[in-house]
Motif scaffolding. Structure first.
Motif, PDB file in Angstrom:
ATOM      1  N   SER A 307      -2.623 -18.486 -18.604  1.00 63.86           N
ATOM      2  CA  SER A 307      -2.620 -17.988 -17.663  1.00 63.86           C
ATOM      3  C   SER A 307      -3.741 -17.758 -15.988  1.00 63.86           C
ATOM      4  CB  SER A 307      -3.651 -16.671 -18.233  1.00 63.86           C
ATOM      5  OG  SER A 307      -4.810 -17.135 -18.777  1.00 63.86           O
ATOM      6  N   THR A 308      -2.580 -16.470 -15.205  1.00 65.23           N
ATOM      7  CA  THR A 308      -3.386 -16.153 -14.440  1.00 65.23           C
ATOM      8  C   THR A 308      -4.546 -15.722 -14.186  1.00 65.23           C
ATOM      9  OG1 THR A 308      -1.052 -15.023 -13.270  1.00 65.23           O
ATOM     10  CG2 THR A 308      -3.560 -14.603 -12.534  1.00 65.23           C
ATOM     11  N   GLU A 309      -5.250 -15.648 -15.614  1.00 67.68           N
ATOM     12  CA  GLU A 309      -6.635 -15.032 -16.419  1.00 67.68           C
ATOM     13  C   GLU A 309      -7.849 -15.689 -15.667  1.00 67.68           C
ATOM     14  OE1 GLU A 309      -4.006 -11.523 -16.352  1.00 67.68           O
ATOM     15  OE2 GLU A 309      -3.836 -13.496 -17.571  1.00 67.68           O
ATOM     16  N   GLU A 310      -6.875 -17.118 -16.750  1.00 67.56           N
ATOM     17  CA  GLU A 310      -7.652 -17.654 -17.017  1.00 67.56           C
ATOM     18  C   GLU A 310      -7.796 -19.335 -15.256  1.00 67.56           C
ATOM     19  OE1 GLU A 310      -7.616 -22.078 -18.967  1.00 67.56           O
ATOM     20  OE2 GLU A 310      -5.884 -21.220 -19.926  1.00 67.56           O
ATOM     21  N   ALA A 311      -6.525 -18.749 -14.608  1.00 65.47           N
ATOM     22  CA  ALA A 311      -6.481 -19.204 -13.486  1.00 65.47           C
ATOM     23  C   ALA A 311      -7.675 -19.040 -12.398  1.00 65.47           C
ATOM     24  CB  ALA A 311      -5.308 -19.274 -12.345  1.00 65.47           C
ATOM     25  N   ILE A 312      -7.806 -17.107 -12.298  1.00 64.13           N
ATOM     26  CA  ILE A 312      -9.078 -16.530 -11.772  1.00 64.13           C
ATOM     27  C   ILE A 312     -10.014 -17.108 -12.354  1.00 64.13           C
ATOM     28  CG2 ILE A 312      -9.590 -14.387 -11.233  1.00 64.13           C
ATOM     29  CD1 ILE A 312      -7.138 -13.333 -11.219  1.00 64.13           C
ATOM     30  N   SER A 313     -10.585 -17.012 -13.359  1.00 61.64           N
ATOM     31  CA  SER A 313     -11.518 -17.307 -13.574  1.00 61.64           C
ATOM     32  C   SER A 313     -12.195 -19.295 -12.868  1.00 61.64           C
ATOM     33  CB  SER A 313     -12.051 -17.609 -15.458  1.00 61.64           C
ATOM     34  OG  SER A 313     -12.596 -18.029 -16.330  1.00 61.64           O
ATOM     35  N   GLU A 339      -7.596  -9.097  -5.922  1.00 63.84           N
ATOM     36  CA  GLU A 339      -8.005  -8.541  -5.699  1.00 63.84           C
ATOM     37  C   GLU A 339      -9.367  -8.912  -6.765  1.00 63.84           C
ATOM     38  OE1 GLU A 339      -5.652  -4.088  -5.923  1.00 63.84           O
ATOM     39  OE2 GLU A 339      -7.053  -5.717  -7.688  1.00 63.84           O
ATOM     40  N   GLN A 340      -8.849  -9.833  -7.558  1.00 63.16           N
ATOM     41  CA  GLN A 340      -9.850 -10.631  -8.476  1.00 63.16           C
ATOM     42  C   GLN A 340     -10.708 -11.822  -8.599  1.00 63.16           C
ATOM     43  OE1 GLN A 340      -8.864  -9.914 -13.033  1.00 63.16           O
ATOM     44  NE2 GLN A 340      -7.457  -9.433 -11.804  1.00 63.16           N
ATOM     45  N   VAL A 341     -10.698 -12.755  -7.626  1.00 58.74           N
ATOM     46  CA  VAL A 341     -10.541 -14.136  -6.823  1.00 58.74           C
ATOM     47  C   VAL A 341     -11.623 -13.806  -5.710  1.00 58.74           C
ATOM     48  CG1 VAL A 341     -10.446 -15.844  -5.833  1.00 58.74           C
ATOM     49  CG2 VAL A 341      -7.988 -15.464  -7.706  1.00 58.74           C
TER      50      VAL A 341
END
Length: 399
Positions: A307-313, A339-341
């Protein structure tokens, strides 16, 4: 240092442009001495060391750009008139003395000095021994330009210290020192942070990531990856890590296209288990510490995410906080990623290679800061100042 008016500073820069242009052969000969002494074991460092006529043209253009920019000193940031009659101005002011420590790149001797001088700060240039002949000639050019306008040479000073002498200088500076910029890898940054007693602004470390979303344009993604990885491997804005959403259409075929492309560019590929198990030419990543590394080489890592969330993390865990890209046609996904990276520069559908003062419209840069104080990203002329409060009264006392 004494505050100089804008006209005086720009006149020095005009002289410097002329000197660089008319003394090209002297600089090229000095640079050849540096190149002849270099072992070429570190190709990225060698590439940064080379000075040719195109590089000299770039130096002249960097000086010209700074000369054309507004003077950053003395700008009013805010103005307040209080009920008690006090008038308070917050204005930009020079840092004072800036020390920059860098390796290999003679053009930094131009860019760092021109920015510091226009911002009315003194600059101490601690270049690497591999560029000593080039740097000595460039600093002599600066001193000629200063002399033409009856200014002291102290504005721009070259330090020829070894490691032990540098350590001693950082611990007990022999002159006032307000800011140090280590422009290099982890070892240099750690060395400066360990020994310096003044503010340190971290710059130069990349380890940049690119994430391919399920809604990415795949042809565009390949072009961006190729540019970010292979255009200039010695740059801190080069790509090191690629993350691909495993739910993307035609996942295995796209992985094959990507590995084929990278191999055609002589890129060594490391992959997580899910990638390495599919391709003999991909070496499996056994040590997680490699995710923290900046390669500065034709080498990259590929991993899958759910997911995108996993990529960001993953990016926020391992990246150097320099530049990160998402490839997606979904604006909401792209904005959420950006925004989150936690990086100084975040991109949607573009190469990380644009994190550069010139490419971003900032002009010449002292460094690309990955710190959050006082500025992030390309550190150009406008950012090379601090601030000061001017308080005007008529006898007020606080009760």
């Amino acid at each position: 240092m004494k505050l100089l008016n804008t006209t005086t500073k720009n006149n020095v820069l005009q002289s410097m442009m002329r000197i660089l242009d008319t003394h090209r052969e002297e600089l090229l000969e000095a640079n050849q001495k540096d190149l002849d002494a270099f072992t070429k074991e570190d190709q990225a460092m060698y590439d940064r060391l080379v000075v040719d006529n195109k590089k000299i043209d770039g130096m002249i253009e960097a000086v010209r750009q700074v000369a054309s920019q507004k003077d950053p000193v003395g700008k009013v940031i805010s103005e307040k008139h209080l009920d008690n009659g006090l008038e308070i101005l917050n204005k930009t002011s020079p840092f004072g003395t800036i020390m920059i420590i860098y390796e290999s790149r003679p053009d930094v001797t131009i860019e760092a000095a021109v920015l510091a001088f226009k911002a009315n700060s003194k600059i101490l240039l601690k270049g690497g021994k591999e560029a000593i002949h080039s740097n000595k000639v460039l600093v002599s050019f600066w001193h000629k330009a200063l002399s033409e306008h009856n200014l002291e040479h102290d504005y721009i000073k070259l330090l020829t210290l070894n490691r032990e002498q540098t350590q001693a200088f950082l611990k007990e500076p022999t002159e006032p020192l307000d800011l140090i910029v280590p422009r290099g890898g982890e070892r240099l940054i750690a060395f400066v942070k360990e020994h310096a007693i003044c503010a340190v602004l971290v710059s130069g470390r990349g380890n940049n990531f690119l994430y391919v979303d399920t809604e990415a344009d795949w042809t565009m993604s390949l072009e961006v990856i190729k540019n970010a990885k292979t255009d200039k491997i010695s740059a801190c804005n080069a790509l090191d890590k690629i993350l691909i959403n495993e739910s993307i259409d035609g996942f295995e075929d796209k992985l094959q296209e990507l590995t084929t492309l990278l191999k055609s560019q002589n890129v060594t590929i490391l992959g997580d288990k899910s990638v390495a198990s599919k391709f003999d030419e991909v070496e499996e990543i056994k040590d997680k510490s490699i995710w923290y590394e900046e390669f500065l080489a034709l080498k990259c890592c590929i991993a899958t995410v759910k997911s995108t969330e996993e990529a960001i993390s993953k990016i926020n865990t391992y990246s150097g906080g320099h530049s990160s890209t998402i490839m997606t046609n979904n604006k909401e996904t792209g904005l959420s990623f950006m925004e989150q990276v936690d990086s100084a520069a975040v991109y949607q559908n573009a190469s990380t290679r644009f994190t550069d003062g010139g490419a971003m419209g900032v002009g010449a840069e002292l460094a690309i800061s990955t710190d959050k104080l006082h500025h992030r990203g390309p550190l150009g002329l406008e950012q090379l100042v601090t601030n000061k409060y001017y308080v005007f009264g008529n006898g007020q006392v606080r009760v």
